[in-house]
Design an enzyme around this catalytic site. Structure first.
Site, PDB file in Angstrom:
ATOM      1  N   ASP A 266     -25.498  22.275 -19.469  1.00 42.46           N
ATOM      2  CA  ASP A 266     -24.532  22.741 -18.648  1.00 42.46           C
ATOM      3  C   ASP A 266     -25.209  23.347 -17.585  1.00 42.46           C
ATOM      4  O   ASP A 266     -26.333  23.861 -17.400  1.00 42.46           O
ATOM      5  CB  ASP A 266     -23.300  23.510 -19.314  1.00 42.46           C
ATOM      6  CG  ASP A 266     -22.141  23.221 -18.398  1.00 42.46           C
ATOM      7  OD1 ASP A 266     -21.885  22.718 -17.538  1.00 42.46           O
ATOM      8  OD2 ASP A 266     -20.982  23.399 -19.087  1.00 42.46           O
TER       9      ASP A 266
HETATM   10  C1  NOJ Z   1     -19.865  23.120 -15.671  1.00 35.80           C
HETATM   11  C2  NOJ Z   1     -18.820  22.591 -16.657  1.00 35.80           C
HETATM   12  O1  NOJ Z   1     -19.027  23.316 -17.922  1.00 35.80           O
HETATM   13  C3  NOJ Z   1     -19.061  21.244 -17.086  1.00 35.80           C
HETATM   14  O2  NOJ Z   1     -18.084  20.575 -17.786  1.00 35.80           O
HETATM   15  C4  NOJ Z   1     -19.156  20.344 -15.817  1.00 35.80           C
HETATM   16  O3  NOJ Z   1     -19.342  19.039 -15.991  1.00 35.80           O
HETATM   17  C5  NOJ Z   1     -20.493  20.946 -14.847  1.00 35.80           C
HETATM   18  N1  NOJ Z   1     -20.281  22.206 -14.671  1.00 35.80           N
HETATM   19  C6  NOJ Z   1     -20.869  20.229 -13.658  1.00 35.80           C
HETATM   20  O4  NOJ Z   1     -19.965  20.425 -12.796  1.00 35.80           O
END
Ligand code: NOJ
Length: 753
Positions: A266
């Protein structure tokens, strides 16, 4: 399409994909391999240089088609090996056309609807050059304070698995290389929904048995269904942050499940291993993540900075790197990017076209849940109302009705409740609008006077309240989940006018409604319904459509009940009507009796306000004659469970028929109810249908004390009904073999085929 495009170098289109990956890998330098493991944000300062040096595998957050084609041009034409890029974007519930938030889509309980919404999202986003979405989010979500509950498919493993699989099908299509297919991503692996107290990014402590029986099943289903990628959760799982959790990412995902797709971190979650206190610096963070099995790093650069050193120190092997890079390359081959890296702008289809909008409207209609309809105030009729008051900050706000994750929405296309109602009743009903309060969070009552004025003069007041978009989604959690600001006071003020109130709620989570429920005549829960929300709601309010949505998540009475979900364990002292003692009735402690000594709170009822699966219709359904085709079912066999459902009202309607079971005794305790099947049926008024569920004993399996996935013999209860509180029940037993069958119970007809 950029001019003078050549095939990426050193690749023979059409040859066997594995050997293509191997052949490409054999030509790559270590730096180039590590470059593939890096995903950069499109606004990263070093993007251009890194890209030109062939050291980027993926770019996130670029949606301008020309820019994306330019990036692909650099990657495929100006770098040594010409490897195209994965272009990632959070396409969560639509791209330009916005569908209901995922939690709303889950209230439709419709795999077909969820699939088509994802398909359209894939069409619009792929047409803009995106080839990878970070969806579906299949985190089991049992804490409505958590902002990301909006992005989830609710509290139940079976519903979440079924709809998550449909979403993957919609995004990925039949073949990833099809023009309008994009790669999907199962996230956030795993347990993120159990963040303590619903605070985002927080600690999770989930015993392995609970993890396997509740949180992992949707991921397993979707892995088996061919989801291309997984995202490791930000969260700490039982002391080991998932980004560095080799047990989860390697032992379970790779070894046990044999998953071969790519795992992405993430956002900056690799350097955050240092913040977690799990790694002492970014080099060891890179080691932990790489060793755990995170193939690609999102946004940060720990891999780019430290993997070479880790290899030199023999902490990470080239073989590990090759395996990880081959997954990334494989996805690029599967998407057909080596053959078609560019998106043809000339082939652009119209986004937000009539078909996409009509699906957005259908999806919003199917996701609305009718929670209350006193004396059938709904549907309204334009022939019996002459004056209508529309009140509330969400009644005419094209942005707020879209909900979280709508970077690419075309807000000007939103149809609000106010505009749709006005259009619908034009010429027959006088519609007056007052916002009442400025925003959903506002505490100023200055607007009450106008709202009360128009309500006093109206036959009905339609109040459109709830949460504006920013109150849910990532990092937008609440410690209170009531109607924010002074909305409850506004309801009280309108109630005082004596005009009946139809409350429409737009929100990204369940809202605690117990206090205001007696003040309103009807409640239609619309979640954040998306671009066409206003029209969908209007159609339901005026009876053009009959509501059919059912809650994918329990609505608690108070926040103190959280976590509250239907699939709870029985405990040794379950609360029941017979033993429940409220705060006013408690007198003396009487341990010798069971009165009051049960597992609940004194100051609220033990039941939820609305149970999982709940939702009213404009008609009534009667459920009867539940039967099992066999009382004793031998292990490994299938059997049927049937019930007759009658539409006893006078409106043709859809109904979502739900099947629940309870395994009465287990080697580990089992939930008091588990959803094992559901069917959406259409029943014309006055008609009946016998609904049949086929269940195989394998579908009754769970992880036992030894973490083996097995069905255990014994007695089961089974229910069929319109929500998880259904009482229509019978039973069956699972026996090891046919000859173990018990004598049939007396009322044999209950169990005949
Ligand atoms: C953080 C989020 O937790 C995730 O779900 C998302 O896909 C990513 N950022 C990318 O934006």
């Amino acid at each position: 399409m950029p001019a003078n495009i050549h095939q990426p170098q050193n690749i023979t289109p059409g040859s066997d994909k594995e050997s293509q990956v191997d052949s490409l890998l054999s030509q790559m330098t270590l730096q180039e391999k590590i470059g593939q493991m890096s995903q950069l944000n499109s606004d990263s300062k070093k993007l251009h240089t890194t890209l030109k040096n062939g050291l980027v595998g993926s770019i996130i957050n670029e949606v301008d088609l020309d820019t994306i084609n330019e990036f692909q041009l650099i990657a495929t034409q100006e770098t040594r090996l010409g490897i195209p890029l994965l272009i990632g974007r959070d396409v969560i519930h639509g791209f330009n056309t916005i569908f209901p938030i995922p939690l709303g889509q889950a209230a439709s309980w419709s795999s077909d609807m969820v699939e088509v919404c994802a398909k359209i999202s894939a069409i619009e986003s792929s047409n803009s050059g995106v080839n990878w979405t970070f969806s579906p989010m299949i985190d089991i979500s049992r804490d409505p304070r958590w902002g990301r509950v909006a992005e989830s498919l609710g509290e139940d493993p079976f519903l979440c698995s079924t709809l998550g699989k449909a979403m993957v099908k919609g995004f990925q299509g039949d073949k990833l290389s099809d023009t309008y297919s994009i790669a999907a991503c199962a996230k956030h692996f795993a347990g993120y929904g159990a963040s303590e107290s619903g605070r985002d990014y927080n600690t999770t402590n989930i015993p392995e048995n609970e993890l396997r029986n509740v949180y992992l099943p949707p991921f397993k289903v979707i892995a088996d269904a061919g989801v291309s990628t997984f995202m490791a959760s930000f969260s700490d799982l039982n002391g080991v942050p998932v980004t560095g959790n080799r047990w989860l990412l390697n032992d379970i995902l790779r070894t046990e499940w044999q998953y071969s797709g790519l795992v992405v971190s993430d956002w900056e979650s690799i350097p955050q291993l240092v913040t977690h206190g799990f790694a002492d610096n970014e080099e060891s963070a890179a080691f932990e993540a790489c060793n755990a099995g995170v193939d690609m790093e999102m946004a940060s650069d720990n891999y780019a900075e430290h993997l070479v050193t880790l290899i030199q120190k023999n902490k990470i092997s080239i073989k590990q790197i090759d395996t990880m890079v081959s997954r990334i390359l494989q996805l690029k081959f599967d998407l057909g990017l080596f053959e078609t890296p560019f998106t043809e702008s000339t082939a652009s289809i119209e986004h937000l076209n009539g078909f996409h909008l009509s699906i957005a409207k259908q999806a919003a209609t199917k996701s609305c849940v009718l929670l209350k309809n006193n004396e059938q105030i709904l549907p309204l009729s334009k022939t019996t109302i002459s004056q209508l008051a529309v009140i509330g900050p969400l009644a005419d706000d094209g942005y707020e009705q879209l909900g979280t994750w709508v970077f690419d929405a075309k807000i000007s296309q939103s149809i609000t409740c106010l505009s749709a109602i006005k259009d619908y009743v034009e010429g027959s009903v006088d519609v007056k609008f007052s916002v009442g309060i400025e925003t959903s969070r506002s505490n100023s009552q200055d607007g009450f006077i106008e709202a009360v004025d128009i309500a006093s003069a109206a036959d009905v007041a339609v109040m459109v309240l709830g949460e504006e978009a920013i109150l849910s989604g990532e990092a937008h959690c609440r410690s209170n989940i009531n109607l924010p600001g002074c909305q409850e006071q506004l309801i009280n003020a309108i109630y005082e006018t004596g005009t009946p109130i139809v409350l429409v709620i737009m929100a990204g989570r369940p809202i605690t409604l117990e206090k205001i429920l007696p003040k309103v005549d009807a409640v239609l829960f619309a979640w954040h319904p998306g671009t066409m929300g206003g029209q969908a709601i209007t159609d339901i309010l005026f009876g053009e459509e009959c509501p059919s949505g059912k809650l994918p998540i329990t609505f608690p009475r108070t926040i103190g009940q959280i976590p509250l979900y239907y699939g709870q364990k029985n405990t040794g002292r379950p609360a029941s009507e017979a033993t429940f003692v409220g705060i006013n009735d408690i007198k003396v402690r009487a341990p010798q009796t069971s009165l009051g000594m049960t597992s609940t709170h004194l100051d609220t009822h033990y039941s939820p306000l609305f149970p999982f699966g709940y939702g009213l219709s404009y008609t009534q359904f009667e459920y009867k004659n539940i039967r099992v085709s066999k009382y004793s079912v031998a292990m490994g066999k299938s059997f049927k469970i049937t019930a007759t459902i009658s539409n006893t009202g006078n409106v043709d309607a859809d109904e979502i028929v739900q099947l629940y079971i309870r395994d009465l005794v287990g080697s580990v305790t089992r939930p008091v109810k588990e959803l094992k099947g559901f069917k959406c049926i259409f029943l014309p008024a006055g008609e009946s249908e016998t609904v049949v569920f086929n269940i195989h004993t394998d579908e009754l399996a769970f992880y036992n004390r030894q973490m083996e996935f097995k069905t255990e013999p014994g007695l089961f209860n089974v229910w069929i009904g319109g929500d998880s509180d259904t009482q229509l029940k019978t039973e069956f037993e699972v026996v090891c073999k046919e000859s173990d069958s018990q004598v049939q119970p007396e009322n044999e007809s209950e169990y005949t085929e």
